[in-house]
Write an enzyme that holds these catalytic residues in place. Structure first.
Site, short mmCIF file in Angstrom:
data_model
loop_
_atom_site.label_atom_id
_atom_site.label_comp_id
_atom_site.label_asym_id
_atom_site.label_seq_id
_atom_site.Cartn_x
_atom_site.Cartn_y
_atom_site.Cartn_z
N HIS A 52 0.81 -1.22 0.00
CA HIS A 52 0.00 0.00 0.00
C HIS A 52 0.85 1.28 0.00
O HIS A 52 1.91 1.34 0.59
CB HIS A 52 -0.93 0.01 1.21
CG HIS A 52 -0.20 -0.11 2.52
ND1 HIS A 52 0.29 0.97 3.21
CD2 HIS A 52 0.12 -1.20 3.26
CE1 HIS A 52 0.87 0.57 4.32
NE2 HIS A 52 0.79 -0.74 4.38
N ASP A 53 0.36 2.27 -0.71
CA ASP A 53 0.91 3.63 -0.72
C ASP A 53 2.30 3.73 -1.35
O ASP A 53 3.01 4.72 -1.15
CB ASP A 53 0.96 4.22 0.70
CG ASP A 53 -0.40 4.26 1.36
OD1 ASP A 53 -1.23 5.08 0.93
OD2 ASP A 53 -0.66 3.46 2.28
N GLY B 191 5.14 -1.09 2.61
CA GLY B 191 4.32 0.09 2.36
C GLY B 191 5.09 1.39 2.29
O GLY B 191 6.18 1.52 2.84
#
Length: 270
Positions: A121-122, A139
């Site tokens: 994520h991100d 992440g």
């Protein structure tokens, strides 16, 4: 005209542009948008608010846009945005963003993600990058353009890798890597500069300048941060000094630099 296999399961809310190919047993969720010329081989799963740019090709058993692997995620809106002309090979997993990050995962254009790559994520990945088989990104990682990462490499969350870097295979990287550096090891440190990529992207006079700059920066005294500050003061208008020294000074995790590791490799190269 799009070519869609009869066994594919596609939400009526998904947006499928012209010229898209969707293979057997693909699953396409509600918020997915596929731009022109996207090709999905068989058994691809796309979920969430996922956008795939023109002419990107995704190979069997890749899973994109499912919920991020973050215990803090509570179902809030987040996105996965993939650019144009990417190759995403078998069994890749790419997660969208989270509320605790930038709320999106971004991948640029003309990248190759080989089999079993994981992008958490991100993360933000630039363009013209190659992530070899089994690369694992935690992440919030940022990767610049023209970066190569060797197979089975693991990278810690929040690490930043600047433009033109090379990360050797089976490395474990926990710190930031400034532009055009080569990194290797567990834990990985800078071993020298990425000559191959520099020759592709830069003029010879600029390469010479960057080499001289790094030699000044990587002296034992003063510290790396102090050296970067001095260089910015003395060469405020030079774009390479701004790019490299600003990166060093903005690093929150610290730079993957150890004097003995860098100097030994450079002496061998010279």
């Amino acid at each position: 005209m799009s070519k869609i296999a009869k066994t594919a399961i596609i939400s009526p809310k998904a947006e499928i542009n012209k010229g898209v190919e969707i293979g057997e047993f693909c699953v396409i969720g509600d918020g997915v948008k596929l731009d022109e010329g996207v090709k999905l081989h068989n058994n691809v799963t796309l979920q969430g608010h996922t956008f795939v740019g023109k002419n990107t090709e995704i190979f069997p058993f890749a899973v994109l846009g499912t919920q991020p692997q973050d215990l803090k995620y509570k179902g809030e809106y987040s996105e996965l945005i993939i650019g144009e002309d990417n190759l995403i090979r078998e069994f890749c997993m790419i997660n969208p963003g989270t509320e605790g990050g930038i709320k999106k995962t971004l991948i640029g254009d003309k990248n190759l993600l080989m089999a079993y790559v994981h992008v958490a994520h991100d993360c933000v990945i630039g363009s013209h990058c190659i992530l070899a088989n089994g690369v694992t990104l935690a992440g919030h990682i940022e990767i610049g353009d023209y970066v190569n990462i060797g197979g089975l490499t693991a990278i810690h969350q929040f690490v930043r890798i600047a433009k033109g870097c090379m990360i050797a295979g089976k490395s474990a990287l926990g710190k930031d890597v400034p532009p055009y550096c080569t990194v290797e090891g567990n834990r990985a440190f800078i071993r020298g500069l990425n000559r191959h990529r520099m020759r592709q992207l830069l003029e010879s006079k600029d390469i010479d300048f960057i080499y001289a700059l790094y030699k000044r920066l990587f002296r034992p005294i003063p510290s790396l941060r102090e050296s970067a500050k001095l260089e910015l003061e003395e060469h405020a208008n030079n774009p390479f000094v701004k790019e490299i020294c600003s990166f060093i000074l903005e690093s929150s995790r610290g730079v993957a630099y150890k004097s003995s590791e860098y100097s030994s490799e450079e002496k061998q190269e010279e």
